[in-house]
Scaffold this motif. Sequence first.
Motif, mmCIF file in Angstrom:
data_model
loop_
_atom_site.group_PDB
_atom_site.id
_atom_site.type_symbol
_atom_site.label_atom_id
_atom_site.label_comp_id
_atom_site.label_asym_id
_atom_site.label_seq_id
_atom_site.Cartn_x
_atom_site.Cartn_y
_atom_site.Cartn_z
ATOM 1 N N SER A 176 72.900 -29.995 -0.223
ATOM 2 C CA SER A 176 73.602 -28.849 -0.797
ATOM 3 C C SER A 176 73.130 -27.539 -0.187
ATOM 4 N N VAL A 177 71.814 -27.397 -0.010
ATOM 5 C CA VAL A 177 71.285 -26.172 0.586
ATOM 6 C C VAL A 177 71.748 -26.050 2.033
ATOM 7 N N GLU A 178 71.706 -27.166 2.759
ATOM 8 C CA GLU A 178 72.164 -27.110 4.151
ATOM 9 C C GLU A 178 73.646 -26.744 4.221
ATOM 10 N N ASP A 179 74.451 -27.292 3.329
ATOM 11 C CA ASP A 179 75.871 -26.933 3.307
ATOM 12 C C ASP A 179 76.052 -25.437 3.065
ATOM 13 N N ALA A 180 75.245 -24.877 2.161
ATOM 14 C CA ALA A 180 75.336 -23.441 1.880
ATOM 15 C C ALA A 180 74.938 -22.619 3.096
ATOM 16 N N VAL A 181 73.868 -23.043 3.748
ATOM 17 C CA VAL A 181 73.382 -22.320 4.930
ATOM 18 C C VAL A 181 74.440 -22.290 6.023
ATOM 19 N N HIS A 182 75.193 -23.397 6.181
ATOM 20 C CA HIS A 182 76.166 -23.509 7.261
ATOM 21 C C HIS A 182 77.598 -23.206 6.814
ATOM 22 N N GLY A 183 77.756 -22.709 5.590
ATOM 23 C CA GLY A 183 79.074 -22.300 5.126
ATOM 24 C C GLY A 183 80.069 -23.425 4.968
ATOM 25 N N ARG A 184 79.598 -24.594 4.540
ATOM 26 C CA ARG A 184 80.505 -25.727 4.401
ATOM 27 C C ARG A 184 80.476 -26.319 2.984
ATOM 28 N N LEU A 185 80.241 -25.485 2.000
ATOM 29 C CA LEU A 185 80.271 -25.952 0.617
ATOM 30 C C LEU A 185 81.695 -26.361 0.238
ATOM 31 N N ARG A 186 81.817 -27.495 -0.435
ATOM 32 C CA ARG A 186 83.127 -27.996 -0.857
ATOM 33 C C ARG A 186 83.043 -28.415 -2.326
ATOM 34 N N PRO A 187 82.991 -27.445 -3.235
ATOM 35 C CA PRO A 187 82.873 -27.803 -4.655
ATOM 36 C C PRO A 187 84.145 -28.470 -5.173
ATOM 37 N N PHE A 188 83.968 -29.313 -6.182
ATOM 38 C CA PHE A 188 85.112 -29.943 -6.839
ATOM 39 C C PHE A 188 84.851 -29.978 -8.338
ATOM 40 N N GLN A 189 85.904 -30.155 -9.100
ATOM 41 C CA GLN A 189 85.797 -30.214 -10.555
ATOM 42 C C GLN A 189 85.885 -31.670 -11.000
ATOM 43 N N PRO A 190 84.780 -32.242 -11.472
ATOM 44 C CA PRO A 190 84.812 -33.643 -11.905
ATOM 45 C C PRO A 190 85.597 -33.811 -13.196
ATOM 46 N N GLU A 191 86.096 -35.009 -13.396
ATOM 47 C CA GLU A 191 86.847 -35.314 -14.603
ATOM 48 C C GLU A 191 85.902 -35.678 -15.739
ATOM 49 N N GLY A 192 86.459 -35.702 -16.936
ATOM 50 C CA GLY A 192 85.686 -36.109 -18.103
ATOM 51 C C GLY A 192 85.523 -34.987 -19.101
ATOM 52 N N PRO A 193 85.138 -35.332 -20.327
ATOM 53 C CA PRO A 193 84.939 -34.308 -21.360
ATOM 54 C C PRO A 193 83.769 -33.404 -21.008
ATOM 55 N N SER A 194 83.873 -32.151 -21.390
ATOM 56 C CA SER A 194 82.802 -31.186 -21.131
ATOM 57 C C SER A 194 82.012 -30.980 -22.414
ATOM 58 N N ILE A 195 80.739 -31.398 -22.390
ATOM 59 C CA ILE A 195 79.913 -31.339 -23.598
ATOM 60 C C ILE A 195 78.580 -30.680 -23.257
ATOM 61 N N LEU A 196 78.255 -29.630 -24.010
ATOM 62 C CA LEU A 196 76.989 -28.922 -23.823
ATOM 63 C C LEU A 196 75.918 -29.594 -24.674
ATOM 64 N N ARG A 197 74.827 -30.006 -24.044
ATOM 65 C CA ARG A 197 73.782 -30.760 -24.722
ATOM 66 C C ARG A 197 72.562 -29.894 -25.007
ATOM 67 N N TYR A 198 71.876 -30.257 -26.070
ATOM 68 C CA TYR A 198 70.594 -29.660 -26.439
ATOM 69 C C TYR A 198 69.595 -30.795 -26.639
ATOM 70 N N PRO A 199 68.302 -30.496 -26.695
ATOM 71 C CA PRO A 199 67.355 -31.571 -27.005
ATOM 72 C C PRO A 199 67.689 -32.204 -28.355
ATOM 73 N N PRO A 200 67.440 -33.492 -28.514
ATOM 74 C CA PRO A 200 67.681 -34.109 -29.824
ATOM 75 C C PRO A 200 66.700 -33.553 -30.853
ATOM 76 N N THR A 201 67.117 -33.561 -32.097
ATOM 77 C CA THR A 201 66.166 -33.228 -33.148
ATOM 78 C C THR A 201 65.112 -34.329 -33.212
ATOM 79 N N LEU A 202 63.994 -34.039 -33.815
ATOM 80 C CA LEU A 202 62.925 -35.021 -33.894
ATOM 81 C C LEU A 202 63.402 -36.288 -34.599
ATOM 82 N N TRP A 203 64.192 -36.124 -35.647
ATOM 83 C CA TRP A 203 64.641 -37.302 -36.397
ATOM 84 C C TRP A 203 65.694 -38.088 -35.604
#
Length: 263
Positions: A224-251
């Motif tokens: 990824s860093v090499e792609d950025a350095v050489h101007g060849r980044l090709r981002p894409f949007q993956p499929e699937g639900p978008s869920i923001l996670r947090y650490p689980p509670t202790l219980w």
Amino acid sequence: MSVPRSTEPSSATAMVMTAGGPNPAIVINALARHYPNLHVVREQPESKWAITRRRARLLGWITALGQLGTMIAARLLRPLARRRIEALLKVGGLSATIANNIPVHDVGSINDPATLALVAELKPVAILLVSTRLMSRTALAAMPCPVINLHAGINPQYRGQMGGYWSLAEEDAANFGATLHLVDAGTDTGGTLYEVRTLPDDGDFIATYPLVLTVAAIDITLQSVEDAVHGRLRPFQPEGPSILRYPPTLWAWLANGFRRKVW
């Protein structure tokens, strides 16, 4: 599809921003072998209490305190992970301490004016975030180059924190993995660059999952860093639900441990 990486060291100036720790050090050392002009910006970590107060505003105090309990438990259990950590490092020939020849610039936050001034002075062509607080919109707008994040989870299903843990707890081990993605104004919502999936060993648990994923992601991080350095980044949007996670509670962590053997 990845592009073959150059085996020759690059004269480009790359930068890693981190709050410190063994996992970022592994990535930094790997990058430094390819980028001798690598610079590290190390911010002061947020206190656990500051993080808890912020989560309490979003999730309520009971949940926030339960998550704090899990973070404390994970820290207390780190001595039990030492043998597994040493094995992972030995197999990969890795070091969890930043090499002495790599310049490290200590700042209060990656969002501070001093950080922006340092970036303007060094003029990096690629910036990698590894275990930092969220970059503010103002700071992101001031960056002169692509900003990439190493995320220990598969986006978008496992955005946020402890993505590897949650994939196992939700019986989705096929998505135990890491993502390299562009940074935008959201939390792990920028375009995906590369993904890698792996599996934990029987002895892995919540204190070792991030390291397992960091080691697995070294190659795609370098790519990824090499792609950025050489101007060849090709981002894409993956499929699937978008869920923001947090650490689980202790219980919740204890329940998943006893019911599913996911610690």
